[in-house]
Design a protein around this motif. Sequence first.
Motif, PDB file in Angstrom:
ATOM      1  N   PHE A  38       0.678  -1.308  -0.096  1.00 20.47           N
ATOM      2  CA  PHE A  38      -0.056   0.134   0.049  1.00 20.47           C
ATOM      3  C   PHE A  38       0.821   1.129  -0.229  1.00 20.47           C
ATOM      4  O   PHE A  38       0.405   2.368   0.266  1.00 20.47           O
ATOM      5  CB  PHE A  38      -0.907   0.082   1.320  1.00 20.47           C
ATOM      6  CG  PHE A  38      -1.967  -1.206   1.119  1.00 20.47           C
ATOM      7  CD1 PHE A  38      -3.119  -0.721   0.217  1.00 20.47           C
ATOM      8  CD2 PHE A  38      -2.023  -2.274   1.673  1.00 20.47           C
ATOM      9  CE1 PHE A  38      -4.332  -1.746  -0.093  1.00 20.47           C
ATOM     10  CE2 PHE A  38      -3.076  -3.062   1.434  1.00 20.47           C
ATOM     11  CZ  PHE A  38      -4.020  -2.940   0.745  1.00 20.47           C
ATOM     12  N   GLY A  39       2.271   1.193  -0.064  1.00 19.65           N
ATOM     13  CA  GLY A  39       3.076   2.208  -0.278  1.00 19.65           C
ATOM     14  C   GLY A  39       3.149   2.983   0.947  1.00 19.65           C
ATOM     15  O   GLY A  39       3.685   4.277   0.990  1.00 19.65           O
ATOM     16  N   LEU A  40       3.128   2.386   2.224  1.00 20.74           N
ATOM     17  CA  LEU A  40       3.148   2.913   3.582  1.00 20.74           C
ATOM     18  C   LEU A  40       4.631   2.479   4.059  1.00 20.74           C
ATOM     19  O   LEU A  40       5.327   1.496   3.971  1.00 20.74           O
ATOM     20  CB  LEU A  40       2.015   2.370   4.563  1.00 20.74           C
ATOM     21  CG  LEU A  40       0.613   2.656   3.931  1.00 20.74           C
ATOM     22  CD1 LEU A  40      -0.314   1.855   4.873  1.00 20.74           C
ATOM     23  CD2 LEU A  40       0.311   4.149   3.910  1.00 20.74           C
ATOM     24  N   SER A  41       4.991   3.429   4.946  1.00 22.68           N
ATOM     25  CA  SER A  41       6.436   3.142   5.644  1.00 22.68           C
ATOM     26  C   SER A  41       6.326   2.177   6.688  1.00 22.68           C
ATOM     27  O   SER A  41       5.214   2.085   7.473  1.00 22.68           O
ATOM     28  CB  SER A  41       6.854   4.526   6.198  1.00 22.68           C
ATOM     29  OG  SER A  41       7.821   4.330   7.118  1.00 22.68           O
ATOM     30  N   PHE A  42       7.068   1.363   6.935  1.00 20.71           N
ATOM     31  CA  PHE A  42       7.040   0.342   7.917  1.00 20.71           C
ATOM     32  C   PHE A  42       8.237   0.659   9.102  1.00 20.71           C
ATOM     33  O   PHE A  42       8.401  -0.095  10.137  1.00 20.71           O
ATOM     34  CB  PHE A  42       7.412  -1.076   7.764  1.00 20.71           C
ATOM     35  CG  PHE A  42       6.704  -2.023   8.589  1.00 20.71           C
ATOM     36  CD1 PHE A  42       5.363  -2.177   8.698  1.00 20.71           C
ATOM     37  CD2 PHE A  42       7.364  -2.921   9.091  1.00 20.71           C
ATOM     38  CE1 PHE A  42       4.836  -2.934   9.562  1.00 20.71           C
ATOM     39  CE2 PHE A  42       6.972  -4.094   9.953  1.00 20.71           C
ATOM     40  CZ  PHE A  42       5.710  -4.037   9.916  1.00 20.71           C
ATOM     41  N   GLU A  43       8.396   2.065   8.989  1.00 19.25           N
ATOM     42  CA  GLU A  43       9.362   2.560  10.249  1.00 19.25           C
ATOM     43  C   GLU A  43       8.305   2.804  11.230  1.00 19.25           C
ATOM     44  O   GLU A  43       7.281   3.117  11.367  1.00 19.25           O
ATOM     45  CB  GLU A  43       9.647   3.714   9.689  1.00 19.25           C
ATOM     46  CG  GLU A  43      10.899   3.912   8.812  1.00 19.25           C
ATOM     47  CD  GLU A  43      12.308   3.082   9.205  1.00 19.25           C
ATOM     48  OE1 GLU A  43      12.754   3.573  10.296  1.00 19.25           O
ATOM     49  OE2 GLU A  43      12.719   2.146   8.536  1.00 19.25           O
TER      50      GLU A  43
END
Length: 232
Positions: A38-43
């Motif tokens: 989904f183009g989200l950061s996993f930070e």
Amino acid sequence: MNKQGKNGIEWCDYTWNPVTGCLHNCPYCYAAKMYKRFGLSFEPIFHPERLTEPAMYKIPHKIFVVSAGDLFGDWVPDEWIEEVFKACEEAPQHKYLFLTKNPKRYLDLQYEIPLPTSDRYWYGTTVNNSADFIMPCRAEYLSRLMGCKKFLSIEPIFDEIHGIALENLKCFHWIIIGAETGNRKGKVAPKKEWIERIVYRCRERGIPVFMKDSLKDLMGDDFIQEWPEGLK
């Protein structure tokens, strides 16, 4: 909070993610893949606006806390964890289940925050093979946590659990077992005898076993999903 239906996490009613993201970089992590898709950061990110969510549900539920991250990763500030526990205390109708790959943090925090120890709180760690039971290791760190409900998630199971590792199962109140899902190259397909060996030892110790749906086809008529006292 996200309700878990037929295709969700079978051992909880809801997932709740006041913290998201993880730095373990496990190659089989479903959450990291989903975020990437989904183009989200996993930070790691703290979401204080989500802290009030459990209090909005008056009917008691089993809530898996931080399914899309690791609340007890070394990178998570103590303050975030404290805020999550405060939110849990403000909604005492629920049972809260925590799962980490860094159970040493439980011990570090036990006398600092401290960790809640009532039966409403269940502390777990993930193990994948016998090496995760050899000291110092995840299972051993969790076994040293006193006065708490403790569970193991053997998922995904990568090898036979044997020897002293099987003996150490006696330290826990619940065992969850699952196979790796998805189509990752190099994915390990578990053998039925691996699961049977764990179940046999748990039967000797009176420990309930919960097999995830990923083991249904493998186990056939021997498929079981048992709940411990306090979570039924």
